[in-house]
Design a protein around this motif. Structure first.
Motif, PDB file in Angstrom:
ATOM      1  N   THR A 170       1.009  -1.403   0.014  1.00  9.20           N
ATOM      2  CA  THR A 170       0.173  -0.010   0.009  1.00  9.20           C
ATOM      3  C   THR A 170       0.982   1.331  -0.019  1.00  9.20           C
ATOM      4  O   THR A 170       1.866   1.400   0.714  1.00  9.20           O
ATOM      5  N   TYR A 171       0.626   2.262  -0.786  1.00  5.43           N
ATOM      6  CA  TYR A 171       1.190   3.609  -0.730  1.00  5.43           C
ATOM      7  C   TYR A 171       0.332   4.450  -1.296  1.00  5.43           C
ATOM      8  O   TYR A 171      -0.629   4.322  -1.791  1.00  5.43           O
ATOM      9  N   ARG A 172       0.792   5.847  -0.943  1.00  9.67           N
ATOM     10  CA  ARG A 172      -0.154   6.626  -1.298  1.00  9.67           C
ATOM     11  C   ARG A 172       0.863   7.671  -2.480  1.00  9.67           C
ATOM     12  O   ARG A 172       1.933   7.834  -2.298  1.00  9.67           O
ATOM     13  N   ARG A 173      -0.165   7.994  -3.393  1.00  6.98           N
ATOM     14  CA  ARG A 173       0.833   8.732  -4.584  1.00  6.98           C
ATOM     15  C   ARG A 173       0.763  10.198  -3.803  1.00  6.98           C
ATOM     16  O   ARG A 173      -0.224  10.653  -3.395  1.00  6.98           O
ATOM     17  N   SER A 174       1.751  10.798  -3.930  1.00 14.18           N
ATOM     18  CA  SER A 174       2.012  12.351  -3.777  1.00 14.18           C
ATOM     19  C   SER A 174       1.259  13.160  -4.700  1.00 14.18           C
ATOM     20  O   SER A 174       1.121  12.884  -6.025  1.00 14.18           O
ATOM     21  N   ARG A 175       0.678  14.194  -4.240  1.00 15.16           N
ATOM     22  CA  ARG A 175      -0.265  14.941  -5.017  1.00 15.16           C
ATOM     23  C   ARG A 175       0.692  15.971  -5.434  1.00 15.16           C
ATOM     24  O   ARG A 175       1.549  16.730  -4.613  1.00 15.16           O
TER      25      ARG A 175
END
Length: 66
Positions: free
Chosen positions: A60-65
């Motif tokens: 799981t990871y979050r894409r940076s905006r």
């Protein structure tokens, strides 16, 4: 039930826990993807601990905006 008996489950129970068909569980055993023990001529049991190793962990990871 002894603790040794609780350490193993049937193919049907493994199928329910993994939300797969019994046929798929049997194929996984034949391929060597899931360890199993033949207890009697027609009785196969799967170690409960082996269920945790089924499938691939999805990172799981979050894409940076930007």
């Amino acid at each position: 039930m002894s603790s040794k008996t609780q350490d193993f489950i049937s193919i049907a129970e493994a199928a329910v826990r993994l939300d797969l068909s019994e046929r798929t569980i049997r194929r996984m055993i034949v391929r060597g993807d899931l360890p199993a023990r033949r207890i009697h001529k027609r009785t196969v049991r799967i170690p409960v601990a082996a269920l945790a190793s089924v499938g691939e962990e999805i990172p799981t990871y979050r894409r940076s905006r930007a």
